[in-house]
Design a protein around this motif. Structure first.
Motif: not given
Length: 295
Positions: A31-32, A41-44, A72-73, A78-88
């Motif tokens: 999370c971050s 914001y969390c990712a799992v 990854s957290a 820039g006003g958006v939430v960015l998260s790594a997807g499974p597609d790279g």
């Protein structure tokens, strides 16, 4: 964030809460936070990316991406939430609605994208640094960072607007540290300092605080570096810490180790003086960075 009186940062009473996110296998949420307790914001793997209300633990939204692996957290830039997807790819979400707004393909791993204000910095395998606009994903600049072969970014200082890149020498005896303007890619300064160092915070007067590791990658000290004076003060820790999270409050550094040891150290202590302020065993297995409350 809590004060010593058990109040939240805005003065309201805080009620402890616990929230479980659906996971795949033995995945652990990472999370971050954004703003002064505004959002978590969390990712799992199993849930994907989610926004949690830090006041009560309520899941505000989730993308239900069950295919996510090695999360990854999430990053807020820039006003958006960015998260790594499974597609790279790096997927951007509307922070309020949780709706995907765009995807950005990266030459580096999405999990290595480093937020520096409104700019994202990524480093490809060859060492080339690329800066992207956090809001749009549009490339701002791309270039090798002079003096580095494969740098990492460890810290962004909002006050000065500088991002700090570092690279350990193969011999393990020194570290190249570069202060970079993320908007232009220009280096404000660059130094080679003794030891295996990682920039973790800034102190008064634009001075940089770095952790120092031994050959076993355990943190054994802190270095406070004044770039204008080219002067480094080294503070030995009273015991070794594994992967500590560090936060500064004035001259005091608070280090929370992976095993739960919380240590307060005065980085302004004259040479030869006692640096340790206090220590506490929290029992936290792997905590986030300490948060300084009022009072």
């Amino acid at each position: 964030e809590r004060t010593p009186e058990g109040k939240a940062a805005d003065g309201a009473a805080f009620s402890p809460w616990s929230t479980s996110l659906r996971t795949s296998g033995r995945a652990t949420p990472v999370c971050s936070s954004a703003g002064a307790g505004a959002a978590l914001y969390c990712a799992v793997a199993g849930t994907g990316t989610a926004r949690i209300d830090p006041a009560d633990g309520r899941v505000v939204w989730s993308d239900r991406n069950t295919a996510l692996r090695d999360a990854s957290a999430p990053i807020v830039s820039g006003g958006v939430v960015l998260s790594a997807g499974p597609d790279g790819k790096l997927r951007a979400y509307d922070p309020v609605k949780g709706v995907p707004v765009r995807e950005t393909g990266l030459s580096a791993s999405p999990g290595s994208a480093f937020p520096a204000g409104s700019t994202l910095l990524t480093v490809a395998d060859g060492g080339t640094v690329t800066a992207l606009d956090g809001a749009s994903g549009v490339e701002r600049w791309e270039r090798p960072l002079t003096g580095h072969t494969r740098p990492d970014f460890g810290l962004y200082d909002e006050a000065s607007g500088l991002a700090y890149a570092f690279e350990h020498a193969p011999t393990g005896t020194s570290t190249v540290v570069t202060a970079v303007d993320p908007g232009s890619g220009r280096a404000a300064w660059q130094r080679r300092l003794d030891g295996i160092l990682t920039p973790v915070a800034t102190a008064g007067g634009g001075e940089l605080v770095l952790t120092e590791m031994n050959a076993d990658m355990q943190t054994v000290g802190l270095v406070r570096y004044a770039p204008q004076k080219r002067a480094a003060v080294r503070i030995a820790l009273p015991f070794r810490l594994d992967e500590p999270e560090v936060v500064m409050g004035g001259d005091a550094a608070y280090l929370l180790g992976r095993g739960g040891s919380l240590l307060a150290v005065d980085t302004g202590t004259p040479a030869g003086g006692k640096a340790e302020l206090w220590r506490l065993e929290t029992g936290v297995g792997r905590g986030s960075a300490p948060v300084l409350g009022e009072g």
